[in-house]
Scaffold this motif. Structure first.
Motif, PDB file in Angstrom:
ATOM      1  N   LYS A  51      -5.290  11.669   0.054  1.00  0.00           N
ATOM      2  CA  LYS A  51      -3.634  11.843   0.692  1.00  0.00           C
ATOM      3  C   LYS A  51      -2.456  11.634  -0.083  1.00  0.00           C
ATOM      4  CE  LYS A  51      -3.561   7.448   3.292  1.00  0.00           C
ATOM      5  NZ  LYS A  51      -4.700   6.683   2.765  1.00  0.00           N
ATOM      6  N   VAL A  52      -1.964  12.953  -0.169  1.00  0.00           N
ATOM      7  CA  VAL A  52      -1.081  13.598  -1.501  1.00  0.00           C
ATOM      8  C   VAL A  52      -0.024  13.793   0.309  1.00  0.00           C
ATOM      9  CG1 VAL A  52      -0.449  15.002  -2.423  1.00  0.00           C
ATOM     10  CG2 VAL A  52      -2.288  13.634  -3.092  1.00  0.00           C
ATOM     11  N   SER A  53       0.569  13.832  -0.080  1.00  0.00           N
ATOM     12  CA  SER A  53       1.812  14.584   1.432  1.00  0.00           C
ATOM     13  C   SER A  53       2.044  16.598   0.848  1.00  0.00           C
ATOM     14  CB  SER A  53       3.421  14.158   1.445  1.00  0.00           C
ATOM     15  OG  SER A  53       3.865  14.464   0.137  1.00  0.00           O
ATOM     16  N   ARG A  54       2.457  16.940   1.240  1.00  0.00           N
ATOM     17  CA  ARG A  54       2.425  18.274   1.155  1.00  0.00           C
ATOM     18  C   ARG A  54       3.972  18.565  -0.001  1.00  0.00           C
ATOM     19  NH1 ARG A  54       1.568  20.410   6.054  1.00  0.00           N
ATOM     20  NH2 ARG A  54       0.232  22.779   6.069  1.00  0.00           N
ATOM     21  N   ALA A  55       4.906  17.469   0.677  1.00  0.00           N
ATOM     22  CA  ALA A  55       5.818  17.607  -0.658  1.00  0.00           C
ATOM     23  C   ALA A  55       5.618  16.814  -1.457  1.00  0.00           C
ATOM     24  CB  ALA A  55       6.838  16.474   0.149  1.00  0.00           C
ATOM     25  N   SER A  56       5.128  16.333  -1.998  1.00  0.00           N
ATOM     26  CA  SER A  56       4.515  16.494  -3.790  1.00  0.00           C
ATOM     27  C   SER A  56       3.122  17.327  -3.682  1.00  0.00           C
ATOM     28  CB  SER A  56       3.420  15.046  -3.435  1.00  0.00           C
ATOM     29  OG  SER A  56       4.514  13.781  -3.315  1.00  0.00           O
ATOM     30  N   VAL A  57       2.398  17.480  -2.994  1.00  0.00           N
ATOM     31  CA  VAL A  57       1.956  19.148  -3.924  1.00  0.00           C
ATOM     32  C   VAL A  57       2.997  20.134  -3.732  1.00  0.00           C
ATOM     33  CG1 VAL A  57       0.420  20.509  -2.881  1.00  0.00           C
ATOM     34  CG2 VAL A  57      -0.205  18.858  -2.554  1.00  0.00           C
ATOM     35  N   TYR A  58       4.365  20.052  -3.366  1.00  0.00           N
ATOM     36  CA  TYR A  58       4.839  21.073  -3.704  1.00  0.00           C
ATOM     37  C   TYR A  58       5.634  20.414  -5.052  1.00  0.00           C
ATOM     38  CZ  TYR A  58       4.546  24.617  -0.151  1.00  0.00           C
ATOM     39  OH  TYR A  58       3.882  25.571   0.530  1.00  0.00           O
ATOM     40  N   ARG A  59       5.653  19.474  -4.803  1.00  0.00           N
ATOM     41  CA  ARG A  59       6.657  19.352  -6.389  1.00  0.00           C
ATOM     42  C   ARG A  59       5.605  18.873  -7.356  1.00  0.00           C
ATOM     43  NH1 ARG A  59      10.073  14.508  -2.879  1.00  0.00           N
ATOM     44  NH2 ARG A  59       7.662  13.669  -2.659  1.00  0.00           N
ATOM     45  N   THR A  60       4.363  18.415  -7.023  1.00  0.00           N
ATOM     46  CA  THR A  60       4.205  18.266  -8.505  1.00  0.00           C
ATOM     47  C   THR A  60       3.264  20.180  -9.065  1.00  0.00           C
ATOM     48  OG1 THR A  60       2.677  16.672  -7.421  1.00  0.00           O
ATOM     49  CG2 THR A  60       1.754  18.016  -9.561  1.00  0.00           C
TER      50      THR A  60
END
Lengths: 148, 148
Positions: free
Chosen positions: B55-64
């Motif tokens: 579970k990783v949010s879309r926002a976190s993927v983009y931020r990472t």
DNA sequence: TAATAATTGAGATTGAGTCTCAATAACAAT
DNA sequence: ATTGTTATTGAGACTCAATCTCAATTATTA
């Protein structure tokens, strides 16, 4: 200086080859691009055109840019958060760049040997190259001297 | 094969230098990228991660991805209508790109002859090349076929 | 363990770029 | 020139990648 008439003629030819027409709107966009060399983004271009009192819709600006891109009049330099950045490549002699990491100097260069080699590499892949961008990053002669 | 542990360590160091932390989410994204070399876009990456049950949010993927880009782990290959195309550059051998204007496909290639020629050109200018980016834009074999 | 600061996620928001489709303009043929 | 055919336009709706919000959560430091 770029020959606007020749540009118009060349673009018309490109359009004809694809069963398309040179309309007033396309003409306006083409002129604007040819007469102000340099980088630009679609929306600024649209606003500039509107400021001069001419009426071309946003949609037509975008559509014309796509055509100009396909015809090789302009090329995409990059994409930023402000959108696509284009540059006019019509009538401009191609060159590549060396970029000094130290002092920021940009050296333009051209090598026929390099161009031909790229063509050869494309051919091997069945790829038809239209344009390219090469940036070499490193240290210029001056900075190298200073480092010692 | 890429050393996942070394990658993790290097990324942690980068984060620490900027007062940031290696979280589970960032770790998941990093692992995914290091273990499946090649091109990818953010949304596909997000979906892939979700498919594995993590579970990783879309926002976190983009931020990472922004962080990984800044730290030099990944670089932007191009942008298509499907979004930004990244590639992992951590521990990967250098190569250049052909970019199809029509379908957006990106072809990687490497030419020793080309590398050497560039060195030669630099030498002539007294320039010391450190790295470079070459993108050839045009039409791929498939699209050329379709055009006819 | 408590205090401090960074991080996350769901969903709202932004904005570049595309699409729709009826109205209009360009071209070809007569 | 006039008409028929086909491409083009424009206003605004729409798409969708990417960013932002902010309360809840988690990692680090004291």
């Amino acid at each position: 200086m770029i020959d606007l008439n020749k540009g118009k003629k060349d673009f018309t030819n490109f359009l004809k080859e694809h069963g398309q027409r040179l309309t007033n709107e396309r003409s306006v966009v083409l002129n604007r691009i040819l007469s102000c060399a340099g980088h630009f983004d679609p929306d600024s271009l649209y606003l500039q055109i509107r400021q001069t009192g001419l009426k071309v819709s946003r949609a037509s600006v975008y559509r014309t840019l796509t055509l100009l891109h396909k015809s090789g009049f302009i090329s995409i330099v990059g994409k930023t958060d402000k959108g696509t950045i284009y540059e006019c490549t019509y009538g401009i002699k191609h060159h590549d760049h060396m970029h000094c990491i130290e002092c920021g100097k940009v050296i333009e260069f051209y090598s026929d040997e390099l161009e031909k080699l790229q063509e050869k590499i494309c051919k091997k892949q069945g790829f038809e190259g239209q344009s390219h961008t090469l940036e070499i990053r490193g240290y210029c002669a001056q900075c190298r001297k200073n480092m010692k």
